[in-house]
Design an enzyme around this catalytic site. Structure first.
Site, PDB file in Angstrom:
ATOM      1  N   SER A  14       0.859  -1.180   0.000  1.00  0.00           N
ATOM      2  CA  SER A  14       0.000   0.000   0.000  1.00  0.00           C
ATOM      3  C   SER A  14       0.895   1.228   0.000  1.00  0.00           C
ATOM      4  CB  SER A  14      -0.877   0.019   1.250  1.00  0.00           C
ATOM      5  OG  SER A  14      -1.521   1.275   1.400  1.00  0.00           O
ATOM      6  N   TYR A  27      -0.732  -1.070  10.110  1.00  0.00           N
ATOM      7  CA  TYR A  27      -0.987  -1.346   8.695  1.00  0.00           C
ATOM      8  C   TYR A  27       0.227  -0.952   7.846  1.00  0.00           C
ATOM      9  CZ  TYR A  27      -3.438  -1.220   4.177  1.00  0.00           C
ATOM     10  OH  TYR A  27      -3.820  -1.424   2.881  1.00  0.00           O
ATOM     11  N   ALA A  28       0.763   0.234   8.113  1.00  0.00           N
ATOM     12  CA  ALA A  28       1.938   0.703   7.371  1.00  0.00           C
ATOM     13  C   ALA A  28       3.120  -0.238   7.575  1.00  0.00           C
ATOM     14  CB  ALA A  28       2.297   2.123   7.795  1.00  0.00           C
ATOM     15  N   ALA A  29       3.328  -0.673   8.801  1.00  0.00           N
ATOM     16  CA  ALA A  29       4.450  -1.575   9.086  1.00  0.00           C
ATOM     17  C   ALA A  29       4.283  -2.913   8.374  1.00  0.00           C
ATOM     18  CB  ALA A  29       4.571  -1.796  10.600  1.00  0.00           C
ATOM     19  N   LYS A  31       2.635  -3.501   5.610  1.00  0.00           N
ATOM     20  CA  LYS A  31       2.802  -3.313   4.167  1.00  0.00           C
ATOM     21  C   LYS A  31       4.266  -3.032   3.816  1.00  0.00           C
ATOM     22  CE  LYS A  31      -1.429  -4.124   3.213  1.00  0.00           C
ATOM     23  NZ  LYS A  31      -1.817  -5.317   2.469  1.00  0.00           N
TER      24      LYS A  31
END
Length: 160
Positions: A14, A27-29, A31
């Protein structure tokens, strides 16, 4: 894939992995981990003719956004989407098909950012790969480790 000495693996991340987002650190980690995994796997698989790449789509009109209030989506589009709309699934599919095609044979460990938001805080990355080499030293053979060194450049605004 190994038997045919040809293959394509396209993993999905993402754009949040590149720019972060308040409240979405988990979520960032995850992805970002997909991107790192793909880069490592790409280096392991390329000798077998298998290309591994990652697609990082931006906000796309999918069921993932279905539970978000329309006002929040409108703000996202107005504030962050210069094109004035969310991405379409067909646009993400086209990018995926490219990475899965013979046309992407030169893409190895690449992350394709499919969004209209302009450059993330790190707008491009150059990977410098040193080749395997053998050298003699003190009676032993040494093999240099294959290294991938990310070199990041921040967004530059050019005078108009």
């Amino acid at each position: 894939m190994v038997e045919h000495n040809w293959g394509r693996i396209v993993n999905f991340a993402s754009e949040v992995a590149h720019r972060g987002n308040p409240g979405l650190s988990h979520y960032a980690a995850s992805k970002a981990a997909v991107i790192a995994f793909s880069k490592c796997l790409a280096l392991e698989a390329i000798d077998g003719g298998i290309c591994v790449n990652t697609l990082s789509p931006g906000p796309t009109d999918t069921s993932m956004l279905a539970g978000i209030e329309p006002e929040v989506i409108d703000k996202l589009v107005n504030d962050l989407m210069p094109i004035g709309r969310l991405g379409k699934t067909e646009e993400i599919a086209a990018a995926t098909l490219f990475l899965a095609s013979d046309d992407a044979a030169f893409c190895v460990g690449t992350t394709l950012n499919v969004n209209c938001r302009g450059p993330p805080p790190t707008c491009f990355q150059v990977n410098i790969v040193t080749s395997h080499s053998r050298r003699k030293g003190k009676g032993k053979d040494h093999t240099d480790v294959l290294r991938v060194l990310p070199v990041s450049y921040t967004h530059l605004t050019l005078p108009t």
